[in-house]
Scaffold this motif. Structure first.
Motif, PDB file in Angstrom:
ATOM      1  N   UNK A  15       0.997  -1.542   0.162  1.00  0.00           N
ATOM      2  CA  UNK A  15       0.035  -0.005   0.053  1.00  0.00           C
ATOM      3  C   UNK A  15       1.146   1.301  -0.066  1.00  0.00           C
ATOM      4  N   UNK A  16       2.037   1.418   0.919  1.00  0.00           N
ATOM      5  CA  UNK A  16       2.975   2.440   1.033  1.00  0.00           C
ATOM      6  C   UNK A  16       3.642   2.760  -0.456  1.00  0.00           C
ATOM      7  N   UNK A  19       0.955   3.965  -2.654  1.00  0.00           N
ATOM      8  CA  UNK A  19       1.308   6.441  -2.567  1.00  0.00           C
ATOM      9  C   UNK A  19       1.975   7.101  -2.895  1.00  0.00           C
ATOM     10  N   UNK A  20       3.429   5.382  -2.819  1.00  0.00           N
ATOM     11  CA  UNK A  20       4.231   6.233  -3.375  1.00  0.00           C
ATOM     12  C   UNK A  20       4.545   6.459  -4.832  1.00  0.00           C
ATOM     13  N   UNK A  23       2.054   9.503  -5.948  1.00  0.00           N
ATOM     14  CA  UNK A  23       1.656  10.780  -5.786  1.00  0.00           C
ATOM     15  C   UNK A  23       3.392  10.683  -6.262  1.00  0.00           C
ATOM     16  N   UNK A  24       4.039  10.216  -6.907  1.00  0.00           N
ATOM     17  CA  UNK A  24       5.409  10.602  -7.355  1.00  0.00           C
ATOM     18  C   UNK A  24       4.751  11.052  -8.497  1.00  0.00           C
ATOM     19  N   UNK A  27       2.340  14.522  -9.063  1.00  0.00           N
ATOM     20  CA  UNK A  27       3.374  15.317  -8.140  1.00  0.00           C
ATOM     21  C   UNK A  27       2.079  16.054  -7.789  1.00  0.00           C
ATOM     22  N   UNK A  28       1.245  15.285  -6.777  1.00  0.00           N
ATOM     23  CA  UNK A  28       0.174  15.770  -5.739  1.00  0.00           C
ATOM     24  C   UNK A  28      -0.593  17.013  -6.237  1.00  0.00           C
TER      25      UNK A  28
END
Lengths: 257, 254
Positions: A15-16, A19-20, A23-24, A27-28
């Motif tokens: 999961x982490x 997410x990483x 998000x990358x 770029x949020x």
């Protein structure tokens, strides 16, 4: 059983990592997400302009025809290109942490699948605007979507391993995917070729999934059993090869750290 | 017995195969200039540790220390021999690996926690403590890359110091930071070492090993030179180092 247990054990990590990667990728920013839908739409717009105004195409529902091709192909391309870097980019991690290495391929696929789902929603809007009536048949699309997801994961597994061994794989693959794009009948109809040539197109998995979409959405039909089996064959083969590579070369991956 | 390493050998491959492309590979294969060879990074090492042992591994660069640690932590499989670990093995990550500069501090805490084998609940529970220990409160939504090196290593240590292993593996990460933090982290580290059953430490500081370890394993070019009590082995190793540097003189401090 052991496989399932280990996945459960690594669920938090998966999961982490997902997410990483997600998000990358974006770029949020809202624009990051918007752009990833906008970009295939712009390509679609250009193709539509070129092939109707300059070359003239007589294919019915040409926009949807193009969109189906573009939708499937861009998901395949994005997913495999991201997955190709999965091992190379995570060397630092798997050199130190005991974990199944295929998890990097899974996590890298999440954002491209999400993208695909967004574009798919836009696709259905286009379908409605184009005056094609929605039918229960559309639910059949779940099947090629799952097959395509599996196929992309399989190709991702293979590419990530090969790219770790040979760093120029990414350049060779760039050329290959350009070739594949032209062979996927995104903007033309295969009926311009002989019957034997048309059969040859079925050896291209991406074309098979594009065709599946067109049969369901544009023709309003359900593909034959053979065609369905063919759609399933490609993920089985590629995941099989990928899993074999990962099993066989698990230790060898460590030498490239 | 907590950890048993029996006749472990590890073959490693070295050669041109890294960083070459397919084109280059085919060319070298065709012209017969492709070189890759296997070598024994670790050659027939055996030892076992009981509850309460703290092992220090010494040896000059290239002795196979890190490779042996990889096998003990399970990342690498031994080419021959067996490793039996009774309990949870945790290897503390190097300070930089696993962090991602684009993610925020909060996100990095979770990612790295996951890499260390924590559960989500555990990270939730310890989150505030991690943040306050690293002295980075209020910065949690800042991108990780904005931190100074000192802040990064403080954060890395603070996340890692909640491990509860049976077998703890330390590759030169004992204490970090400056003055006050170093004292705080050293104290924390000792707590972890004392709570675990077995600790394995690789260090270039013989002083540290003499102070902490109960057993010492000396490796040289992958071979096990000796395994045994700390003091006599450290003396012998020190002598070996001195002779290597200045032939003819022995002794010295460490």
């Amino acid at each position: 059983m052991r496989k399932i247990e280990s996945l459960k054990k690594y669920k938090f990590l998966l999961e982490e990592l997902t997410k990483r990667d997600f998000k990358k990728k974006y770029k949020r920013t809202v624009f990051g997400m918007l752009w990833s839908v906008l970009s295939p739409l712009l390509t679609l717009f250009i193709m539509r302009l070129v092939f109707t105004k300059f070359f003239g195409s007589s294919i019915a529902h040409f926009t949807i025809y193009l969109f189906a091709g573009q939708l499937v192909f861009s998901y395949f391309q994005e997913s495999t290109n991201t997955a190709m870097m999965a091992l190379v980019n995570n060397k630092d991690i798997y050199a130190k942490v005991k974990m199944p290495k295929y998890m990097f391929v899974l996590s890298s696929n999440a954002s491209s699948f999400f993208n695909f789902m967004l574009t798919l929603a836009v696709f259905f809007i286009f379908v409605a605007v184009d005056g094609i009536a929605f039918s229960w048949n559309f639910l059949m699309l779940l099947y090629p979507i799952l097959c395509l997801l599996g196929f992309n994961l399989g190709v991702g597994l293979i590419l990530s391993a090969v790219n770790l061994f040979f760093r120029d794989t990414q350049y060779l693959y760039g050329i290959f995917s350009l070739l594949l794009m032209y062979m996927s009948a995104i903007f033309y109809d295969v009926s311009i070729f002989s019957v034997n040539m048309q059969r040859l197109f079925l050896a291209n998995p991406v074309y098979v999934y594009i065709k599946y979409f067109r049969i369901v959405v544009i023709d309003g039909n359900i593909p034959s059993l053979i065609f369905n089996l063919l759609a399933l064959l490609y993920p089985v083969i590629t995941i099989g090869i990928g899993a074999w590579l990962y099993k066989k070369y698990d230790q060898r991956f460590m030498y490239y750290v | 017995m907590i950890l048993s390493v029996q006749d472990v050998s590890i073959t490693y491959m070295i050669g041109d195969f890294r960083e070459i492309g397919l084109k280059e590979f085919v060319m070298r294969k065709l012209t017969g200039t492709y070189k890759s060879e296997r070598f024994l990074a670790v050659n027939d090492v055996s030892f076992s540790l009981d509850k309460g042992d703290m092992l220090g591994i010494v040896g000059v660069n290239g002795a196979g220390k890190s490779t042996l640690l990889k096998v003990i932590s399970g990342v690498l499989a031994p080419s021959s021999g067996t490793v039996i670990a009774n309990g949870k093995v945790v290897a503390l990550l190097e300070l930089a690996s696993g962090f991602d500069g684009d993610l925020t501090i909060r996100e990095n805490i979770y990612l790295r926690g996951a890499l260390l084998g924590y559960t989500r609940n555990f990270v939730d529970e310890k989150y505030d403590e991690i943040l306050s220990f690293s002295e980075l409160e209020g910065l949690e939504d800042r991108p990780f890359r904005n931190l100074s090196t000192g802040m990064m290593s403080r954060l890395a240590f603070s996340i890692a110091c909640f491990v509860q292993p049976d077998i703890l593996i330390l590759d030169e990460v004992l204490a970090v930071g400056d003055g006050a933090f170093q004292e705080k982290s050293e104290k924390r580290m000792r707590g972890i070492i004392n709570s675990g059953a077995v600790t394995i430490l690789v260090s270039h500081s013989l002083g540290q090993i003499r102070e902490l370890c109960t057993k010492v394993l000396w490796l040289d070019h992958g071979r096990q030179v000796a395994f045994g009590e700390t003091e006599p082995l450290c003396d012998a190793y020190q002598q070996f180092l001195d002779e290597r540097e200045k032939p003819g003189t022995a002794g010295g401090t460490c």
